[in-house]
Motif scaffolding. Structure first.
Motif, PDB file in Angstrom:
ATOM      1  N   ARG A 156      39.844  35.494  25.686  1.00  0.00           N
ATOM      2  CA  ARG A 156      39.765  35.075  24.284  1.00  0.00           C
ATOM      3  C   ARG A 156      39.922  36.340  23.447  1.00  0.00           C
ATOM      4  O   ARG A 156      39.058  37.213  23.461  1.00  0.00           O
ATOM      5  N   PHE A 182      41.690  45.763  34.712  1.00  0.00           N
ATOM      6  CA  PHE A 182      40.538  45.179  35.386  1.00  0.00           C
ATOM      7  C   PHE A 182      39.271  45.868  34.918  1.00  0.00           C
ATOM      8  O   PHE A 182      39.202  47.091  34.857  1.00  0.00           O
ATOM      9  N   ILE A 183      38.293  45.070  34.535  1.00  0.00           N
ATOM     10  CA  ILE A 183      36.970  45.595  34.206  1.00  0.00           C
ATOM     11  C   ILE A 183      36.001  44.692  34.954  1.00  0.00           C
ATOM     12  O   ILE A 183      36.026  43.480  34.767  1.00  0.00           O
ATOM     13  N   ARG A 184      35.196  45.280  35.807  1.00  0.00           N
ATOM     14  CA  ARG A 184      34.444  44.396  36.711  1.00  0.00           C
ATOM     15  C   ARG A 184      33.444  43.518  35.974  1.00  0.00           C
ATOM     16  O   ARG A 184      33.091  42.444  36.429  1.00  0.00           O
ATOM     17  N   SER A 185      32.978  43.989  34.807  1.00  0.00           N
ATOM     18  CA  SER A 185      31.983  43.189  34.091  1.00  0.00           C
ATOM     19  C   SER A 185      32.623  42.186  33.137  1.00  0.00           C
ATOM     20  O   SER A 185      31.936  41.515  32.384  1.00  0.00           O
ATOM     21  N   TYR A 186      33.936  42.106  33.147  1.00  0.00           N
ATOM     22  CA  TYR A 186      34.631  41.274  32.162  1.00  0.00           C
ATOM     23  C   TYR A 186      35.662  40.413  32.850  1.00  0.00           C
ATOM     24  O   TYR A 186      36.593  40.910  33.464  1.00  0.00           O
ATOM     25  N   GLU A 187      35.467  39.115  32.759  1.00  0.00           N
ATOM     26  CA  GLU A 187      36.412  38.198  33.374  1.00  0.00           C
ATOM     27  C   GLU A 187      37.148  37.470  32.252  1.00  0.00           C
ATOM     28  O   GLU A 187      36.643  36.519  31.672  1.00  0.00           O
ATOM     29  N   PRO A 188      38.357  37.939  31.908  1.00  0.00           N
ATOM     30  CA  PRO A 188      39.043  37.362  30.739  1.00  0.00           C
ATOM     31  C   PRO A 188      39.363  35.882  30.902  1.00  0.00           C
ATOM     32  O   PRO A 188      39.200  35.116  29.963  1.00  0.00           O
ATOM     33  N   VAL A 189      39.808  35.514  32.093  1.00  0.00           N
ATOM     34  CA  VAL A 189      40.145  34.110  32.317  1.00  0.00           C
ATOM     35  C   VAL A 189      39.284  33.568  33.445  1.00  0.00           C
ATOM     36  O   VAL A 189      39.452  33.951  34.601  1.00  0.00           O
ATOM     37  N   ASP A 191      37.691  31.135  36.320  1.00  0.00           N
ATOM     38  CA  ASP A 191      38.324  30.263  37.318  1.00  0.00           C
ATOM     39  C   ASP A 191      38.245  28.799  36.879  1.00  0.00           C
ATOM     40  O   ASP A 191      37.277  28.384  36.269  1.00  0.00           O
ATOM     41  N   ASP A 307      36.724  30.286  26.992  1.00  0.00           N
ATOM     42  CA  ASP A 307      35.454  30.977  26.768  1.00  0.00           C
ATOM     43  C   ASP A 307      34.295  30.090  27.222  1.00  0.00           C
ATOM     44  O   ASP A 307      33.977  29.099  26.569  1.00  0.00           O
ATOM     45  N   PRO A 308      33.642  30.446  28.328  1.00  0.00           N
ATOM     46  CA  PRO A 308      32.554  29.608  28.843  1.00  0.00           C
ATOM     47  C   PRO A 308      31.442  29.387  27.823  1.00  0.00           C
ATOM     48  O   PRO A 308      30.779  28.355  27.845  1.00  0.00           O
ATOM     49  N   SER A 309      31.245  30.343  26.916  1.00  0.00           N
ATOM     50  CA  SER A 309      30.129  30.192  25.982  1.00  0.00           C
ATOM     51  C   SER A 309      30.412  29.148  24.904  1.00  0.00           C
ATOM     52  O   SER A 309      29.525  28.787  24.138  1.00  0.00           O
ATOM     53  N   GLU A 310      31.639  28.672  24.833  1.00  0.00           N
ATOM     54  CA  GLU A 310      31.928  27.595  23.888  1.00  0.00           C
ATOM     55  C   GLU A 310      31.570  26.223  24.446  1.00  0.00           C
ATOM     56  O   GLU A 310      31.434  25.254  23.696  1.00  0.00           O
ATOM     57  N   ILE A 311      31.461  26.135  25.768  1.00  0.00           N
ATOM     58  CA  ILE A 311      31.190  24.836  26.384  1.00  0.00           C
ATOM     59  C   ILE A 311      29.753  24.410  26.076  1.00  0.00           C
ATOM     60  O   ILE A 311      28.813  25.176  26.294  1.00  0.00           O
TER      61      ILE A 311
ATOM     62  N   LYS B  65      24.910  32.435  28.377  1.00  0.00           N
ATOM     63  CA  LYS B  65      26.379  32.534  28.303  1.00  0.00           C
ATOM     64  C   LYS B  65      26.805  33.524  27.226  1.00  0.00           C
ATOM     65  O   LYS B  65      27.792  34.246  27.381  1.00  0.00           O
ATOM     66  N   VAL B  73      28.352  43.448  30.179  1.00  0.00           N
ATOM     67  CA  VAL B  73      27.326  42.726  30.933  1.00  0.00           C
ATOM     68  C   VAL B  73      27.962  42.158  32.194  1.00  0.00           C
ATOM     69  O   VAL B  73      29.024  41.530  32.139  1.00  0.00           O
ATOM     70  N   LEU B  74      27.307  42.386  33.324  1.00  0.00           N
ATOM     71  CA  LEU B  74      27.851  41.891  34.591  1.00  0.00           C
ATOM     72  C   LEU B  74      27.454  40.445  34.816  1.00  0.00           C
ATOM     73  O   LEU B  74      28.294  39.588  35.058  1.00  0.00           O
ATOM     74  N   ARG B 174      34.267  40.276  42.497  1.00  0.00           N
ATOM     75  CA  ARG B 174      35.109  40.916  41.487  1.00  0.00           C
ATOM     76  C   ARG B 174      36.031  41.949  42.122  1.00  0.00           C
ATOM     77  O   ARG B 174      37.203  42.034  41.786  1.00  0.00           O
ATOM     78  N   ASP B 184      38.606  52.789  36.053  1.00  0.00           N
ATOM     79  CA  ASP B 184      37.685  52.073  35.166  1.00  0.00           C
ATOM     80  C   ASP B 184      36.502  52.979  34.851  1.00  0.00           C
ATOM     81  O   ASP B 184      36.530  54.163  35.156  1.00  0.00           O
TER      82      ASP B 184
END
Ligand SMILES: Cc1ncc(C[n+]2csc(CCOP(=O)(O)OP(=O)(O)O)c2C)c(N)n1
Ligand SMILES: [Mg+2]
Lengths: 564, 186
Positions: A156, A182-189, A191, A307-311, B65, B73-74, B174, B184
């Motif tokens: 988003r 890639f940022i491990r703490s950030y999942e843009p899309v 699953d 965005d999961p937080s919109e659900i 969420k 935040v992880l 991840r 990173d």
């Protein structure tokens, strides 16, 4: 090979070029001079548009981003330069617009001392940005810029702030091109859960009265074609949010118009009659839903969002499909069966006719009296063959433009939805002219135009081909309408004394024309469009006109006033 | 609506300014944070927040969420008391003359299984790990005895009872998803 040492400012230039940036909107100042100095040598690749106020830079970058699909970039100085961009950052956050704001900052040794033009920009922008970061060392520039663009433009989308300390601009470093994907703490899309897709397919297949809500996410996700295929296969009528208006051509037989407080009667009423509601890339904003307690209670609700937080945030849904809507809509299209809902679709007609009779025909074809906003908007839309990019300011002019303009192509509406920022229109329209080739028409009110009037200087200097239409009602019309309807006509500080805009335009050398009457309108619009470059058209419209229909605040979505 | 005391466990990258972002989610929703603890976790470079707040389940889900949405935040999860081992600690600074003259005071301290960790002629320090209720009860009794000079209670810390370590699984997942991670977090 000896390693080349360059300044942090030069590293920023190379990093921007690496990101494919070609246009920046900005304004120099003490804490960003080294960057502007480096920019001087990159003018061939990086076009810098000097605005007249940093708020203008932010909105111009938004306009640029919204029409081009690229990340908009601003370059400003510390302190007041940075705080002047705040409204644009907040606006971009609300409307998911990819933006990177690079601001100067005092040197790290001075941080925290209330140094000249020091402001805690990261602290101030954290709540209104997707990410905010302070660059303190030249060697971090490449990484921070790569990360900023990745965050702003993925998932988003949203605004990112880079607070660039002056020492890091002048210190030397070896530039290493950096990629961040890639940022491990950030999942843009997130699953997509297959079971949810199956559930949704079943609901859609069994639906007798499906309704699709088309949001900005469809445009952001470049899923316009996929959406069209989906609604055609499901034979499901659609309502569009303000920001989703051009995701489906206005003339498409399944496009039933705009949702929300000043939207069309059909899709609003039908929200409370449908049996399956399929929301795509929209967030159930209160201006769309009206009273939540009575919103679509009868329907099974499917929500597609990235965005999961919109659900379940505003409306509890039965099925959530997370993911990139380009993929998730295609998935649904593949799995659903070809359907037909002729009777249901025909049932919208009654409301279309009712709205046409009591609202639209009066707005567009009045027998006499002063010009209406709607007829001016429609005259422009007709003259551009529905093929222009519409930019609006905020207020009655915005609602009228959104309602009466027609959209043929995607990414054709740029407006401040979530934040409702007056003053957005003019700079956003300037930015939009840099982002694509089509004609850009901006509709503004007399209030909003004056909030960023100084950007006429940018129009002049850049020769930006903006077609500016002022819908002048001598009022802060939107507020006046509320005062008329809900505050007993007590027009507390909404009448406005206006300057002579023709004189202002002549000072800027911008061709302009004022229309007062109906019979001059078509000719004036023709003159505007046939004039090369910028043009300013002032339409003197009815002073106390009202935007209708209207769902009063707190009322149910299906309750719309057609009269007031 | 019925309110429950929820414990949130949040894992994040070790980045300055994140605490503000996490607490702002509560502030915006007008939820008071009962207690907050931030510390290193068992994973290098990963911070662990333990936050408690009274609210309803619907709201806590949204809070989780919205916290997870912050870039650095992880993971965030919420728990009820039966899903975690939890602990707090309190320190009580009491007057040594009172302690010596009033036999009841040492009785109270023993009854609560608290420990005296420092004694000098002016004051003594008592330490008591436990749950909020006992800690407060001890404080009340010492207060009634009129000997408390200072009192402080820590935030709650908690560890999950679950047999899977979700944060480890998350990180492994991840890494799996994107083996090619350039440059990173520095
Ligand atoms: C920056 C800002 N300040 C105040 C408002 C509140 N507001 C919303 S619409 C409006 C009136 C706008 O007047 P004008 O620009 O003349 O447009 P009109 O409604 O008359 O078309 C106002 C004051 C706002 N949206 N944004
Ligand atoms: Mg006005």
């Amino acid at each position: 090979m000896t390693e080349e040492y360059i300044t942090g400012a030069e590293a920023l230039m190379r990093s921007l070029e690496r990101q494919g940036v070609d246009t920046l909107f900005g304004y120099p100042g003490g804490s960003i001079i080294p960057v502007f100095d480096a920019l001087y040598d990159h003018r061939d690749k990086l076009r810098h548009v000097l605005v007249r106020h940093e708020q203008g830079a932010a909105h111009a970058a938004q306009g640029y981003a919204r029409v081009s699909g690229k990340v908009g970039v601003c370059l400003v100085t510390s302190g007041p330069g940075a705080t002047n961009t705040i409204t644009g950052i907040a606006d971009a956050m609300m409307d998911s617009t990819p933006l990177v704001v690079i601001a100067g900052q005092v040197g790290t040794l001075l941080l925290g001392t209330d140094a000249f033009q020091e402001v805690d920009l990261v602290g101030v922008t954290q709540p209104i940005s997707k990410w905010s970061y302070q660059i303190r060392r030249a060697e971090d520039v490449a990484w921070a810029v790569a990360r900023a663009f990745y965050i702003a433009g993925s998932g988003r989308c949203g605004p990112v702030v880079l607070d660039f300390a002056k020492n890091a601009q002048v210190e030397k470093t070896v530039y290493k091109p950096t990629v961040v994907d890639f940022i491990r703490s950030y999942e843009p899309v997130p699953d997509t859960d297959q079971a949810s897709v199956e559930k949704a397919v079943k609901l859609i297949d069994e639906a007798e009265r499906p309704l699709v809500l088309v949001g900005h996410g469809v445009e952001l996700g470049n899923a316009q074609k996929e959406l069209q295929m989906f609604v055609e296969k499901a034979d499901a009528p659609c309502g569009c949010t303000l920001l989703g208006l051009s995701a489906l051509p206005t003339s498409h037989r399944l496009n039933k118009g705009m949702l929300g407080m000043h939207g069309n009667l059909g899709p609003n009423v039908k929200t409370n009659e449908c049996d399956v509601l399929i929301a795509v890339g929209m967030r159930f904003d209160d201006r769309v839903t009206g009273n939540l307690d009575s919103y679509a209670r009868q329907a099974k609700i499917i929500h597609l969002d990235i965005d999961p937080s919109e659900i379940n945030k505003n409306v509890k849904v039965d099925v959530a499909i997370l993911g990139d809507c380009k993929q998730t809509i295609s998935l649904l299209s593949q799995k659903i069966r070809k359907n037909s809902h002729t009777e249901w679709i025909d049932s919208f007609k009654k409301y279309e006719e009712e709205e046409y009779k009591s609202v639209i025909s009066k707005e567009l074809f009045p027998a006499s009296g002063p010009l209406n906003m709607g007829e001016v908007v429609r005259a422009v839309s007709d003259a551009v063959n529905d093929d222009a990019v519409l930019v609006t300011d905020v207020g009655q002019n915005q609602m009228m433009a959104a309602r009466y303009f027609r959209y043929k192509k995607e990414r054709s509406i740029v407006t401040s939805g979530g934040l409702g920022t007056m003053g957005f229109g003019l700079p956003a329209a300037i930015g939009a002219t840099f982002g694509q080739e089509r004609t850009v028409c901006v509709f503004m009110g007399d209030g909003g135009l004056q909030m960023n009037l100084q950007e006429l200087g940018t129009v002049m200097e850049q020769q930006a081909p903006v077609k500016m239409i002022l819908l002048n009602n001598n009022y802060l019309g939107n507020v006046r309408q509320w005062q008329a309807m809900f505050f007993n006509h007590r027009y507390s500080f909404t009448p406005m004394l206006n300057p002579d805009y023709m004189k202002i335009m002549s000072a800027y050398g911008i061709p302009a024309r004022r229309v007062m009457s109906r019979d001059e309108l078509a000719d004036a619009v023709k003159e505007m469009l046939s004039t090369k470059g910028a043009f300013f058209l002032e339409a003197c419209v009815i002073e106390e006109g009202n935007v209708l229909p209207m769902t009063p605040p707190g009322a149910s979505v299906n309750y719309m006033l057609l009269d007031c | 609506m019925d309110k429950t005391l929820y414990t949130l466990i949040v894992y994040s990258e070790n980045i300055a300014g994140l605490l503000n972002q996490v607490t702002a989610v509560f502030t915006r929703r007008q939820i008071n944070i009962e207690s907050l603890n931030v510390s290193a976790s068992s994973i290098d470079g990963v911070h662990k927040y333990t936050i408690t707040a009274w609210t309803d389940e619907d709201t806590i889900k949204k809070v989780v969420k919205q916290i997870e949405k912050k870039i650095d935040v992880l993971q965030a999860h919420y728990f009820t008391d039966d899903e975690i081992f939890l602990q707090e600690i309190a320190l009580y600074k009491i007057s040594t003359p009172e302690l010596q003259s009033n036999a009841n005071v040492s009785k109270i301290i023993r009854r609560y299984n608290a420990r005296i960790v420092e004694v000098n002629s002016v004051y003594s320090i008592v330490e008591k790990p436990g749950l909020t209720e006992e800690i407060i009860a001890l404080y009340k009794e010492l207060q009634e005895a009129g000997c408390v000079l200072q009192y402080v209670r820590s935030g709650r810390i908690a560890i999950t009872k679950s047999r899977v370590e979700r944060i480890n699984e998350f990180l492994a997942g991840r890494e799996e998803k994107h083996r090619h991670c350039y440059n990173d977090l520095n």
